[in-house]
Scaffold this motif. Structure first.
Motif, mmCIF file in Angstrom:
data_model
loop_
_atom_site.group_PDB
_atom_site.id
_atom_site.type_symbol
_atom_site.label_atom_id
_atom_site.label_comp_id
_atom_site.label_asym_id
_atom_site.label_seq_id
_atom_site.Cartn_x
_atom_site.Cartn_y
_atom_site.Cartn_z
ATOM 1 N N UNK A 118 -3.292 10.059 -3.052
ATOM 2 C CA UNK A 118 -2.995 9.933 -1.618
ATOM 3 C C UNK A 118 -2.114 11.091 -1.149
ATOM 4 N N UNK A 119 -2.190 11.401 0.135
ATOM 5 C CA UNK A 119 -1.336 12.433 0.717
ATOM 6 C C UNK A 119 0.064 11.909 0.963
ATOM 7 N N UNK A 120 0.201 10.595 1.122
ATOM 8 C CA UNK A 120 1.498 9.977 1.351
ATOM 9 C C UNK A 120 1.435 8.530 0.880
ATOM 10 N N UNK A 121 2.589 7.936 0.656
ATOM 11 C CA UNK A 121 2.664 6.536 0.276
ATOM 12 C C UNK A 121 2.788 6.338 -1.232
ATOM 13 N N UNK A 122 2.873 5.066 -1.625
ATOM 14 C CA UNK A 122 3.045 4.719 -3.036
ATOM 15 C C UNK A 122 2.089 3.601 -3.448
ATOM 16 N N UNK A 123 1.718 3.625 -4.722
ATOM 17 C CA UNK A 123 0.935 2.558 -5.347
ATOM 18 C C UNK A 123 1.729 2.096 -6.550
ATOM 19 N N UNK A 124 1.999 0.806 -6.605
ATOM 20 C CA UNK A 124 2.765 0.234 -7.721
ATOM 21 C C UNK A 124 1.938 -0.817 -8.436
ATOM 22 N N UNK A 125 2.073 -0.842 -9.740
ATOM 23 C CA UNK A 125 1.360 -1.810 -10.579
ATOM 24 C C UNK A 125 2.378 -2.651 -11.338
ATOM 25 N N UNK A 126 2.307 -3.963 -11.180
ATOM 26 C CA UNK A 126 3.133 -4.868 -11.959
ATOM 27 C C UNK A 126 4.573 -4.988 -11.541
ATOM 28 N N UNK A 139 -10.261 -6.347 -20.534
ATOM 29 C CA UNK A 139 -9.111 -5.649 -20.001
ATOM 30 C C UNK A 139 -8.564 -6.458 -18.823
ATOM 31 N N UNK A 140 -7.284 -6.666 -18.778
ATOM 32 C CA UNK A 140 -6.686 -7.421 -17.683
ATOM 33 C C UNK A 140 -5.905 -6.482 -16.770
ATOM 34 N N UNK A 141 -5.872 -6.838 -15.499
ATOM 35 C CA UNK A 141 -5.160 -6.040 -14.504
ATOM 36 C C UNK A 141 -3.674 -6.346 -14.565
ATOM 37 N N UNK A 142 -2.875 -5.366 -14.207
ATOM 38 C CA UNK A 142 -1.436 -5.554 -14.109
ATOM 39 C C UNK A 142 -1.146 -5.877 -12.646
ATOM 40 N N UNK A 143 -0.754 -7.121 -12.396
ATOM 41 C CA UNK A 143 -0.525 -7.568 -11.028
ATOM 42 C C UNK A 143 0.950 -7.761 -10.761
ATOM 43 N N UNK A 144 1.406 -7.673 -9.570
ATOM 44 C CA UNK A 144 0.634 -7.322 -8.383
ATOM 45 C C UNK A 144 0.352 -5.822 -8.296
ATOM 46 N N UNK A 145 -0.646 -5.479 -7.507
ATOM 47 C CA UNK A 145 -0.926 -4.092 -7.139
ATOM 48 C C UNK A 145 -0.491 -3.969 -5.685
ATOM 49 N N UNK A 146 0.414 -3.041 -5.423
ATOM 50 C CA UNK A 146 0.982 -2.906 -4.082
ATOM 51 C C UNK A 146 0.777 -1.495 -3.553
ATOM 52 N N UNK A 147 0.192 -1.390 -2.390
ATOM 53 C CA UNK A 147 0.030 -0.118 -1.694
ATOM 54 C C UNK A 147 0.950 -0.134 -0.487
ATOM 55 N N UNK A 148 1.770 0.906 -0.344
ATOM 56 C CA UNK A 148 2.716 0.989 0.772
ATOM 57 C C UNK A 148 2.560 2.320 1.492
ATOM 58 N N UNK A 149 2.194 2.236 2.746
ATOM 59 C CA UNK A 149 2.078 3.410 3.625
ATOM 60 C C UNK A 149 1.199 4.504 3.025
ATOM 61 N N UNK A 150 0.079 4.107 2.415
ATOM 62 C CA UNK A 150 -0.827 5.057 1.775
ATOM 63 C C UNK A 150 -1.686 5.738 2.842
ATOM 64 N N UNK A 151 -1.658 7.067 2.832
ATOM 65 C CA UNK A 151 -2.467 7.872 3.746
ATOM 66 C C UNK A 151 -3.293 8.858 2.945
ATOM 67 N N UNK A 152 -4.493 9.152 3.456
ATOM 68 C CA UNK A 152 -5.386 10.100 2.801
ATOM 69 C C UNK A 152 -6.107 10.880 3.884
ATOM 70 N N UNK A 153 -5.954 12.204 3.852
ATOM 71 C CA UNK A 153 -6.515 13.071 4.882
ATOM 72 C C UNK A 153 -7.182 14.274 4.226
ATOM 73 N N UNK A 154 -8.408 14.115 3.717
ATOM 74 C CA UNK A 154 -9.080 15.266 3.101
ATOM 75 C C UNK A 154 -9.627 16.216 4.169
ATOM 76 N N UNK A 155 -9.329 17.487 4.030
ATOM 77 C CA UNK A 155 -9.845 18.477 4.965
ATOM 78 C C UNK A 155 -9.464 18.235 6.414
ATOM 79 N N UNK A 156 -8.324 17.592 6.643
ATOM 80 C CA UNK A 156 -7.859 17.341 8.001
ATOM 81 C C UNK A 156 -8.479 16.126 8.673
#
Length: 68
Positions: free
Chosen positions: A58-66, A1-18
């Motif tokens: 994620x609670x905010x932000x984007x993840x893009x593939x390819x 299996x090959x990855x779809x590049x690029x993988x881009x994370x922009x302003x990704x935030x994660x806040x579980x349970x505060x």
């Protein structure tokens, strides 16, 4: 299996349970091969990989593939 590049994370935030785990993470993986994610315990490495894999939402932000 090959990855779809690029993988881009922009302003990704994660806040579980505060509890802030990721705060506006920006990263891009642009080339095929081995990529290492390094940092101290509790830095959010596993959470970042789980978000990229779609196992966590994620609670905010984007993840893009390819797309730039």
């Amino acid at each position: 299996m090959s990855a779809v590049l690029p993988i881009t994370l922009r302003d990704v935030s994660f806040t579980p349970g505060g509890r802030l785990v990721l705060d506006r993470l920006n990263a891009t993986i642009t080339t095929a091969g081995i990529t290492a994610v390094i940092g101290p315990n509790g830095a959010g490495k596993s959470v970042t990989l789980r978000i990229i894999d779609g196992l966590l939402q994620p609670d905010a932000g984007t993840i893009r593939f390819g797309t730039r």
